[in-house]
Design an enzyme around this catalytic site. Sequence first.
Site, PDB file in Angstrom:
ATOM      1  N   VAL A   1     -19.338 -19.797 -53.180  1.00 23.66           N
ATOM      2  CA  VAL A   1     -19.852 -18.526 -52.328  1.00 23.66           C
ATOM      3  C   VAL A   1     -19.128 -18.895 -51.049  1.00 23.66           C
ATOM      4  CG1 VAL A   1     -22.044 -18.074 -51.245  1.00 23.66           C
ATOM      5  CG2 VAL A   1     -21.857 -18.598 -53.630  1.00 23.66           C
ATOM      6  N   CYS A   2     -19.350 -20.219 -50.563  1.00 23.06           N
ATOM      7  CA  CYS A   2     -19.104 -20.520 -49.251  1.00 23.06           C
ATOM      8  C   CYS A   2     -17.332 -20.496 -48.860  1.00 23.06           C
ATOM      9  CB  CYS A   2     -19.427 -21.999 -48.774  1.00 23.06           C
ATOM     10  SG  CYS A   2     -21.195 -21.890 -48.955  1.00 23.06           S
TER      11      CYS A   2
END
Length: 197
Positions: free
Chosen positions: A116-117
């Site tokens: 995600v990041c």
Amino acid sequence: MSSYFTPQDSALLLIDHQVGTMQLIKNIDVERAKRMSLALAKTASILGIPTVLTSSQEDRLQGPLLPELKDILPDAFDKRVKREGIVNAWTDANFKAAVEATGRKNLIMAGVTTDVCLVFPAIDAVAEGYKVQAVMDASGSPFELSEDMSRRRMQDAGVVLTATNTMIAELAQNWGTPNGQKLIQLLFTDVLPPIQS
């Protein structure tokens, strides 16, 4: 012209290394991921590499940035980009401005989590002409599947995958210099398994 990253042309981006978010790492040991993230920060401090820290919603489940980062990189910590929920840090105007302000086109990135990041800003940065190395042992995912898919997406987009010890060696260039001596010490104390005499 060398394609290796140097301290003179690189910036370090640490994305969402927050106390709560770190707990989502399941594909590798979370303490190892933390150690590697902090080793990257120490490397940047030793070599004077500009560093951009960012966090997402520190007052919620994600929690504050790792407190050790304040000790290692106090200026970057104070100037960290606090995002209000924007998932892809690259699309946050303040984060992107901070990256551009470094004047560097080689980006060393680690993010919690990979899936995600890290994946989205790494891909977007390459699309905009940056060279990106993603440090995989300073990043992690809740699931092996999502980690694997994210790695494939990044590689397909031109992101180079690397590990902390490889990145430090690439930046050191020569263990015999004063900074090289500091970095080899860092490798043997923080990154690599201790050598048994």
